[in-house]
Design an enzyme around this catalytic site. Structure first.
Site, PDB file in Angstrom:
ATOM      1  N   GLY A   4      46.903  45.243  32.286  1.00  0.00           N
ATOM      2  CA  GLY A   4      45.648  45.566  32.980  1.00  0.00           C
ATOM      3  C   GLY A   4      45.806  45.210  34.438  1.00  0.00           C
ATOM      4  O   GLY A   4      46.730  44.464  34.799  1.00  0.00           O
ATOM      5  N   PRO A   5      44.915  45.707  35.286  1.00  0.00           N
ATOM      6  CA  PRO A   5      45.080  45.473  36.722  1.00  0.00           C
ATOM      7  C   PRO A   5      44.932  44.003  37.110  1.00  0.00           C
ATOM      8  O   PRO A   5      44.309  43.224  36.389  1.00  0.00           O
ATOM      9  CB  PRO A   5      43.968  46.320  37.343  1.00  0.00           C
ATOM     10  CG  PRO A   5      42.992  46.532  36.256  1.00  0.00           C
ATOM     11  CD  PRO A   5      43.750  46.516  34.970  1.00  0.00           C
ATOM     12  N   GLY A  22      43.583  40.777  38.461  1.00  0.00           N
ATOM     13  CA  GLY A  22      42.222  40.254  38.655  1.00  0.00           C
ATOM     14  C   GLY A  22      41.257  40.637  37.551  1.00  0.00           C
ATOM     15  O   GLY A  22      40.088  40.229  37.556  1.00  0.00           O
ATOM     16  N   VAL A  23      41.723  41.382  36.547  1.00  0.00           N
ATOM     17  CA  VAL A  23      40.795  41.843  35.505  1.00  0.00           C
ATOM     18  C   VAL A  23      40.438  40.716  34.530  1.00  0.00           C
ATOM     19  O   VAL A  23      39.410  40.767  33.838  1.00  0.00           O
ATOM     20  CB  VAL A  23      41.382  43.072  34.751  1.00  0.00           C
ATOM     21  CG1 VAL A  23      42.512  42.668  33.800  1.00  0.00           C
ATOM     22  CG2 VAL A  23      40.305  43.811  33.972  1.00  0.00           C
ATOM     23  N   GLY A  24      41.290  39.685  34.442  1.00  0.00           N
ATOM     24  CA  GLY A  24      40.999  38.563  33.534  1.00  0.00           C
ATOM     25  C   GLY A  24      42.008  38.390  32.405  1.00  0.00           C
ATOM     26  O   GLY A  24      41.738  37.684  31.429  1.00  0.00           O
ATOM     27  N   LYS A  25      43.185  38.982  32.544  1.00  0.00           N
ATOM     28  CA  LYS A  25      44.218  38.852  31.487  1.00  0.00           C
ATOM     29  C   LYS A  25      44.576  37.383  31.263  1.00  0.00           C
ATOM     30  O   LYS A  25      44.547  36.887  30.122  1.00  0.00           O
ATOM     31  CB  LYS A  25      45.506  39.625  31.868  1.00  0.00           C
ATOM     32  CG  LYS A  25      45.318  41.092  32.148  1.00  0.00           C
ATOM     33  CD  LYS A  25      46.622  41.769  32.530  1.00  0.00           C
ATOM     34  CE  LYS A  25      47.248  41.271  33.825  1.00  0.00           C
ATOM     35  NZ  LYS A  25      46.473  41.536  35.044  1.00  0.00           N
ATOM     36  N   GLY A  26      44.906  36.715  32.368  1.00  0.00           N
ATOM     37  CA  GLY A  26      45.311  35.314  32.263  1.00  0.00           C
ATOM     38  C   GLY A  26      44.208  34.451  31.666  1.00  0.00           C
ATOM     39  O   GLY A  26      44.470  33.561  30.844  1.00  0.00           O
ATOM     40  N   ARG A  81      52.073  30.323  43.167  1.00  0.00           N
ATOM     41  CA  ARG A  81      50.774  29.943  43.734  1.00  0.00           C
ATOM     42  C   ARG A  81      50.653  28.419  43.618  1.00  0.00           C
ATOM     43  O   ARG A  81      51.391  27.798  42.838  1.00  0.00           O
ATOM     44  CB  ARG A  81      49.625  30.608  42.963  1.00  0.00           C
ATOM     45  CG  ARG A  81      49.629  32.113  43.126  1.00  0.00           C
ATOM     46  CD  ARG A  81      48.632  32.783  42.182  1.00  0.00           C
ATOM     47  NE  ARG A  81      48.769  34.234  42.246  1.00  0.00           N
ATOM     48  CZ  ARG A  81      48.475  35.058  41.255  1.00  0.00           C
ATOM     49  NH1 ARG A  81      48.031  34.587  40.100  1.00  0.00           N
ATOM     50  NH2 ARG A  81      48.605  36.350  41.403  1.00  0.00           N
ATOM     51  N   ARG A  96      39.043  34.791  43.288  1.00  0.00           N
ATOM     52  CA  ARG A  96      40.139  33.938  42.810  1.00  0.00           C
ATOM     53  C   ARG A  96      40.823  33.230  43.979  1.00  0.00           C
ATOM     54  O   ARG A  96      41.304  32.097  43.841  1.00  0.00           O
ATOM     55  CB  ARG A  96      41.155  34.779  42.016  1.00  0.00           C
ATOM     56  CG  ARG A  96      42.162  33.927  41.282  1.00  0.00           C
ATOM     57  CD  ARG A  96      43.025  34.736  40.338  1.00  0.00           C
ATOM     58  NE  ARG A  96      43.935  35.649  41.051  1.00  0.00           N
ATOM     59  CZ  ARG A  96      44.757  36.504  40.460  1.00  0.00           C
ATOM     60  NH1 ARG A  96      44.768  36.602  39.151  1.00  0.00           N
ATOM     61  NH2 ARG A  96      45.540  37.287  41.165  1.00  0.00           N
ATOM     62  N   ARG A 107      47.168  45.252  45.596  1.00  0.00           N
ATOM     63  CA  ARG A 107      46.817  45.144  44.178  1.00  0.00           C
ATOM     64  C   ARG A 107      45.691  46.126  43.812  1.00  0.00           C
ATOM     65  O   ARG A 107      45.694  46.693  42.711  1.00  0.00           O
ATOM     66  CB  ARG A 107      46.398  43.696  43.856  1.00  0.00           C
ATOM     67  CG  ARG A 107      47.597  42.815  43.651  1.00  0.00           C
ATOM     68  CD  ARG A 107      47.334  41.339  43.843  1.00  0.00           C
ATOM     69  NE  ARG A 107      48.621  40.652  43.958  1.00  0.00           N
ATOM     70  CZ  ARG A 107      49.279  40.071  42.955  1.00  0.00           C
ATOM     71  NH1 ARG A 107      48.733  40.026  41.764  1.00  0.00           N
ATOM     72  NH2 ARG A 107      50.450  39.525  43.148  1.00  0.00           N
ATOM     73  N   ASP A 146      33.788  42.646  30.609  1.00  0.00           N
ATOM     74  CA  ASP A 146      32.570  42.523  31.422  1.00  0.00           C
ATOM     75  C   ASP A 146      32.095  41.088  31.278  1.00  0.00           C
ATOM     76  O   ASP A 146      32.413  40.229  32.095  1.00  0.00           O
ATOM     77  CB  ASP A 146      31.539  43.537  30.913  1.00  0.00           C
ATOM     78  CG  ASP A 146      30.343  43.634  31.844  1.00  0.00           C
ATOM     79  OD1 ASP A 146      30.241  42.786  32.752  1.00  0.00           O
ATOM     80  OD2 ASP A 146      29.507  44.539  31.654  1.00  0.00           O
TER      81      ASP A 146
END
Ligand code: GDP
Ligand code: ADP
Length: 441
Positions: free
Chosen positions: A182-183, A185-189, A215, A308, A319, A343
């Site tokens: 997924g892109p 910043g979508v929340g995968k991590g 980071r 973030r 990105r 969401d």
């Protein structure tokens, strides 16, 4: 009695090899006498006494050491496994060709077992030998030396030389890995962290390699293996990666080892990789479940990425541009099995758990995964069909089940150059009638 335990012990097909040679004598010679230093025939799986091999074939290739060695006969070849040094026993391989009376040191492929104080070995079929390391836990005890499998035959042809290959045996059937894409910043991590926190014994993260800088909150070896581009390119060239891709201007990749390390712990592997990587894994032999995480809107994605606070403005722009292309690919035919919109975080997390079959109550059963069992140095091995009986030490009438184990190879699959999976491992109670074997793992 399960497998007629007493009978099988008397027919013990091979020996534990370690520095105390007397024990082998005690266990094996009492059943079949050694005839003049040649092959000792014991049922299906003949074993050599290595010390006598030295006398018969003293041309220097074979180690003169006394302990840590087993010799296994398959066809016209004898595979001598192991050698001892001053401080430890290595698990090297030498082959004696009985037709030509030559010793050969083969090319050894695959992940080699680490040195151990001793091991036993038993012929499984004409293609492979099972080596059981002593003095280790059962998650590192079972190793397969492939001498004539399809992979080994192919390598022999390619290299025009004698080849053998190791494959580590893994207990249990690892569930299919999960690929999450997924892109940025979508929340995968965030979703992956929640899953690993709630089910620590069930999931393990595939730690990728990347050439991007860490980071401030990231640790080498935990979030990524941060790597020099030249090193990573060399490793890719050497075939160490399952997949790799250039993403947002850096190189990212999943090493074969990253996935194996997780599966070896009996855990389900989670891969956080981009869409190109997902495509590569789809095309690979790794059977996985592919999930795409979508933002509720592009504006919300941008908001999360900025909030973030880990990227420069230039990186954010890059990105977001790449996000458009990634979002377009989510409906690529045959690529993703599931698409989830992130969401409300908790709602999305519940949906993720549901599609992974993690209904309420799963946690408690998963937490009770049994720990690996200690395999003693002093053990005997025998074979009945696809079951291997392992007797770890002297039986105590009060606690017999702790010393007797069965390794069931009926469902084993895979093999070199990867792992041999699907092994089942039981403890048995020799006083019972065999129906109450307890599954250890
Ligand atoms: N193909 C591939 N992509 C990866 C790998 N590891 C991470 N990625 C992807 O690389 C992209 C950038 O990751 P990262 O720099 O951590 O940034 P983030 O996605 O914003 O957290 C994400 O889409 C990851 O899913 C990998 O091993 N292989
Ligand atoms: N459902 C959500 N609603 C609001 N913010 C979220 C949600 N999911 C994740 N976030 C936040 O969005 C940011 C990006 O999430 P992250 O997990 O780092 O994304 P990714 O790994 O896909 O790049 C983080 O600050 C995270 O806390």
């Amino acid at each position: 009695m399960l497998f007629g335990v007493e009978m099988k012990l008397l027919q013990c097909e091979l020996r534990i090899s370690y520095t105390n040679f007397d024990l082998f004598y005690h266990y094996v010679f009492l059943t079949e006498p050694l005839i003049g230093g040649s092959v000792v025939s014991m049922g299906e799986a003949p074993a050599f006494v290595v010390d006598n091999l030295n006398a018969n074939f003293p041309n220097g290739l074979h180690s003169k050491s006394k302990g840590c060695e087993t010799a296994i006969d398959i066809g016209n070849k004898t595979y001598v496994i192991g050698a001892s040094t001053e401080s430890a026993c290595t698990i090297g391989i030498q082959i004696f060709n009985k037709s030509t009376s030559d010793w050969v040191i083969p090319v050894v492929l695959g992940t080699k077992p680490k040195p151990s104080k001793g091991h036993s070995a038993i012929v499984l079929d004409e293609d492979r030998i099972l080596v059981i390391k002593g003095n280790t836990t059962s998650d590192d005890s079972f190793w397969f030396l492939e001498v004539n499998t399809a992979f080994v035959r192919e390598q022999k042809m390619r290299m025009a030389t004698e080849v053998v290959a190791w494959s580590k045996g893994v207990i249990g059937e690892a569930a299919k890995p999960i690929v999450i894409s997924g892109p940025s910043g979508v929340g995968k991590g965030t979703l992956i962290s929640k899953l690993m926190e709630e089910f620590p014994s069930m999931f393990g993260f595939s730690v990728s390699h990347t050439t991007r800088a860490p980071r401030s909150n990231e640790q080498n070896g935990i979030h990524y293996h941060f790597t020099e581009r030249s090193v990573m390119e060399k490793d890719i060239e050497a075939g160490k990666f399952l997949e790799y891709a250039a993403v947002h201007g850096n190189l990212y990749g999943t090493s074969i080892e990253a996935v194996d390390v997780v599966a070896d712990k009996g855990k389900r592997c989670i891969l956080d990789i981009d869409v190109q990587g997902a495509r590569s894994v789809r095309a690979s032999s790794l059977e996985a479940i592919f999930i795409f995480i979508c933002p509720p809107s592009f504006e919300e994605l941008e908001k999360r990425l900025r909030a973030r606070g880990t990227e420069s403005e230039e990186q954010i722009q890059k990105r977001l541009r790449n996000a458009k292309a990634e979002l377009e690919q989510r409906n690529s035919p045959g690529l993703f099995d599931h698409i989830l919109v992130n969401d409300d975080l908790d709602t999305c997390y519940d949906k993720l758990k549901k599609l992974l079959g993690l209904a309420d109550g799963v946690k408690s059963t998963q937490e009770s995964v049994l720990e690996p069992v200690q395999m003693s140095l002093d053990h005997m091995v025998s074979k009945t069909g696809h079951k291997i009986l392992i007797n770890c030490g002297v039986r105590e009438p009060e606690k017999p089940a702790e010393n007797m184990f069965v390794l069931d190879l009926a469902s084993m699959k895979g093999g070199a150059p990867g792992r041999t999976r699907g092994l089942r491992f039981f403890t048995i109670d020799p006083t019972s009638n065999g129906v109450d074997a307890e599954v250890l793992s």
